[in-house]
Design a protein around this motif. Structure first.
Motif, PDB file in Angstrom:
ATOM      1  N   GLY A  44      15.822  -4.494  16.217  1.00 39.74           N
ATOM      2  CA  GLY A  44      15.311  -3.671  17.309  1.00 39.74           C
ATOM      3  C   GLY A  44      14.323  -4.432  18.173  1.00 39.74           C
ATOM      4  N   LEU A  45      13.485  -3.703  18.881  1.00 37.30           N
ATOM      5  CA  LEU A  45      12.513  -4.280  19.800  1.00 37.30           C
ATOM      6  C   LEU A  45      11.147  -4.367  19.135  1.00 37.30           C
ATOM      7  CD1 LEU A  45      13.507  -2.203  22.950  1.00 37.30           C
ATOM      8  CD2 LEU A  45      14.284  -4.491  22.333  1.00 37.30           C
ATOM      9  N   VAL A  46      10.552  -5.559  19.174  1.00 36.38           N
ATOM     10  CA  VAL A  46       9.229  -5.782  18.595  1.00 36.38           C
ATOM     11  C   VAL A  46       8.235  -5.926  19.741  1.00 36.38           C
ATOM     12  CG1 VAL A  46       7.818  -7.313  17.182  1.00 36.38           C
ATOM     13  CG2 VAL A  46      10.230  -6.930  16.581  1.00 36.38           C
ATOM     14  N   LEU A  47       7.253  -5.030  19.777  1.00 33.48           N
ATOM     15  CA  LEU A  47       6.195  -5.100  20.782  1.00 33.48           C
ATOM     16  C   LEU A  47       5.188  -6.150  20.321  1.00 33.48           C
ATOM     17  CD1 LEU A  47       4.767  -4.166  23.333  1.00 33.48           C
ATOM     18  CD2 LEU A  47       3.928  -2.191  22.052  1.00 33.48           C
ATOM     19  N   VAL A  48       5.103  -7.252  21.059  1.00 34.63           N
ATOM     20  CA  VAL A  48       4.296  -8.402  20.655  1.00 34.63           C
ATOM     21  C   VAL A  48       2.868  -8.308  21.189  1.00 34.63           C
ATOM     22  CG1 VAL A  48       4.123 -10.922  20.773  1.00 34.63           C
ATOM     23  CG2 VAL A  48       6.366  -9.827  20.582  1.00 34.63           C
ATOM     24  N   ALA A  65      -9.189  -5.230  21.634  1.00 35.86           N
ATOM     25  CA  ALA A  65      -8.719  -5.868  22.857  1.00 35.86           C
ATOM     26  C   ALA A  65      -9.732  -6.900  23.345  1.00 35.86           C
ATOM     27  CB  ALA A  65      -8.490  -4.814  23.932  1.00 35.86           C
ATOM     28  N   TYR A  66      -9.236  -7.913  24.040  1.00 34.57           N
ATOM     29  CA  TYR A  66     -10.114  -8.914  24.635  1.00 34.57           C
ATOM     30  C   TYR A  66      -9.739  -9.105  26.107  1.00 34.57           C
ATOM     31  CZ  TYR A  66      -6.147 -12.025  23.791  1.00 34.57           C
ATOM     32  OH  TYR A  66      -4.891 -12.581  23.782  1.00 34.57           O
ATOM     33  N   LEU A  67     -10.732  -9.405  26.927  1.00 32.03           N
ATOM     34  CA  LEU A  67     -10.546  -9.578  28.363  1.00 32.03           C
ATOM     35  C   LEU A  67     -10.183 -11.027  28.670  1.00 32.03           C
ATOM     36  CD1 LEU A  67     -10.721  -8.123  31.104  1.00 32.03           C
ATOM     37  CD2 LEU A  67     -13.127  -8.783  31.198  1.00 32.03           C
ATOM     38  N   LYS A  68      -9.075 -11.220  29.394  1.00 31.54           N
ATOM     39  CA  LYS A  68      -8.633 -12.555  29.769  1.00 31.54           C
ATOM     40  C   LYS A  68      -7.913 -12.453  31.113  1.00 31.54           C
ATOM     41  CE  LYS A  68      -5.555 -16.270  28.263  1.00 31.54           C
ATOM     42  NZ  LYS A  68      -4.563 -16.657  27.257  1.00 31.54           N
ATOM     43  N   TRP A  72      -7.073  -6.602  29.950  1.00 30.30           N
ATOM     44  CA  TRP A  72      -7.361  -6.405  28.533  1.00 30.30           C
ATOM     45  C   TRP A  72      -6.084  -6.655  27.746  1.00 30.30           C
ATOM     46  CZ3 TRP A  72     -12.120  -6.015  26.766  1.00 30.30           C
ATOM     47  CH2 TRP A  72     -13.133  -5.634  27.649  1.00 30.30           C
ATOM     48  N   HIS A  73      -6.145  -7.588  26.797  1.00 31.13           N
ATOM     49  CA  HIS A  73      -4.999  -7.952  25.960  1.00 31.13           C
ATOM     50  C   HIS A  73      -5.202  -7.370  24.564  1.00 31.13           C
ATOM     51  CE1 HIS A  73      -3.433 -11.397  28.505  1.00 31.13           C
ATOM     52  NE2 HIS A  73      -4.554 -11.052  29.119  1.00 31.13           N
ATOM     53  N   TYR A  74      -4.114  -6.871  23.985  1.00 35.24           N
ATOM     54  CA  TYR A  74      -4.190  -6.369  22.610  1.00 35.24           C
ATOM     55  C   TYR A  74      -2.802  -6.370  21.987  1.00 35.24           C
ATOM     56  CZ  TYR A  74      -2.736  -1.954  24.802  1.00 35.24           C
ATOM     57  OH  TYR A  74      -2.069  -1.002  25.522  1.00 35.24           O
ATOM     58  N   ARG A  75      -2.776  -6.237  20.669  1.00 33.21           N
ATOM     59  CA  ARG A  75      -1.523  -6.221  19.914  1.00 33.21           C
ATOM     60  C   ARG A  75      -1.346  -4.841  19.288  1.00 33.21           C
ATOM     61  NH1 ARG A  75       0.662 -11.390  19.018  1.00 33.21           N
ATOM     62  NH2 ARG A  75      -0.737 -13.012  19.711  1.00 33.21           N
TER      63      ARG A  75
END
Length: 141
Positions: A44-48, A65-68, A72-75
């Motif tokens: 299936g689909l893996v949300l990375v 999350a971290y700001l870059k 905001w990036h997060y897993r």
């Protein structure tokens, strides 16, 4: 080769030859861009990873999350998804699909490029991984 299929209720509308893609959209109220990176697997689909440019109504940033580069990036911690069901209406705008071409250049195009403009009759689309030949996108809708 694994690829990305677009359709609804088991009917194939189009195929996109990629096993990694970014799904992007603009929040209808806050007008803030969201992006989610997926990997297509046989399961299936893996949300990375996911990214969002800011916060607003119903848009809380996860604690880890971290700001870059202004986002905001997060897993997200989700299991592998057999498919995604996305609402598409003329009022809400369209989703974008981004993926790397053979040249390595990333191409982003509105989902309407493959399946037509959002409309009230087909107010949703499903996205899932599928086997496909190594060919250019095919519109079968």
């Amino acid at each position: 080769m694994l690829g990305l299929c677009l359709g609804l209720a088991g009917t194939l509308w189009a195929q996109v030859p990629t096993d990694h893609f970014t799904l992007a959209w603009t929040h209808t109220i806050e007008k803030i861009r969201w992006e989610e990176d997926y990997h297509v697997t046989p399961q299936g689909l893996v949300l990375v990873e996911a990214r969002v440019k800011g916060t607003g109504a119903g848009m809380d940033i996860p604690d880890d999350a971290y700001l870059k580069n202004g986002s905001w990036h997060y897993r997200p911690k989700l299991p592998t998804l057999p498919k995604l069901r996305l609402g598409r209406t003329p009022e809400a705008g369209d989703f974008e699909l981004c993926f790397a071409q053979a040249s390595g250049k990333v191409q982003c195009q509105a989902m309407s490029h493959w399946i037509g403009q959002p409309n009230k009759q087909d107010a949703a689309v499903e996205v899932w991984g599928c086997e496909q030949a190594n060919v250019a996108p095919i519109d079968v809708r």
